[in-house]
Scaffold this active site. Structure first.
Site: not given
Length: 216
Positions: A45-47
């Protein structure tokens, strides 16, 4: 099987053991539900999370553990958390093996528009531009039409996400590839004919002599 499940099941067949995979918001998140039991995938997840697990049971959500869309997730044993700078370093550095993104339009050359509709509020462009540019393979998961109009168009009318041609588009009707920048019909969904796909598609298609049926 509804349209979204057909799309997610077909895309899950693109996954290979050990891949680092980023799933976008919407239909792409469903792909995780159909990973074969013997295939271990690292979902990013890019967060800032690698090792994303399923949606938590009621009452078990942690307020700081979410996907990029802010939805609660779990972390699998061995998961790793890090800041956004490291996360986007992985994406921009070409370390993500495959990304699955939703789409508003894909044109006949394989260019994707998925980040904004002019005149509507945009909460943020998210990581789509980085993912389309940096991931090793880009797969678009989207329904074939919206409001009766094909989303596979001759030319995108919406702002492009990237100038990079995507690798694969999967809809509930068909699978498309873009060799040489030309939309090519690769597979049809069960019960769907080549003529059905051509009728439902705005873009001009290359039709091979043999078009196999999707395996789901």
């Amino acid at each position: 099987m509804n349209a979204q499940e057909i799309i997610a099941r077909r895309i899950a067949r693109e996954l290979r053991p050990g891949m680092l995979v980023n799933l976008g918001i919407g239909i792409p998140t469903l792909v995780a539900n159909f990973v074969p039991a013997n295939v271990h995938i690292f979902f990013q997840s890019e967060n800032g999370l690698i090792g994303t697990g399923p949606i938590p049971e009621a009452g078990m959500a942690h307020p700081t553990l979410t996907d990029a869309g802010g939805n609660p997730v779990t972390a699998l044993p061995g998961a790793s958390t890090f800041d956004s700078a490291v996360s986007f370093g992985l994406i921009r550095g070409g370390h993500v093996d495959l990304t699955v993104l939703g789409g508003l339009e894909v044109d006949g050359h394989g260019l994707l528009a998925n980040w904004m509709i002019p005149g509507k509020m945009v909460p943020g462009m998210g990581g789509a531009m980085d993912l389309v540019t940096g991931a090793k393979r880009v797969v678009v998961a989207m329904q074939h039409s919206a409001k009766g109009k094909s989303k596979i168009v001759k030319q995108c009318s919406l702002p492009l996400t990237s100038r990079r041609v995507v690798d694969l588009v999967v809809t509930e009707l068909a699978v498309f590839q873009f060799p040489g920048g030309r939309a090519t019909l690769a597979e049809t969904a069960p019960g769907i004919s080549v003529a059905d796909v051509v009728t439902a598609t705005d873009a001009e298609l290359v039709i091979p002599q043999q078009v196999p049926e999707m395996t789901l």
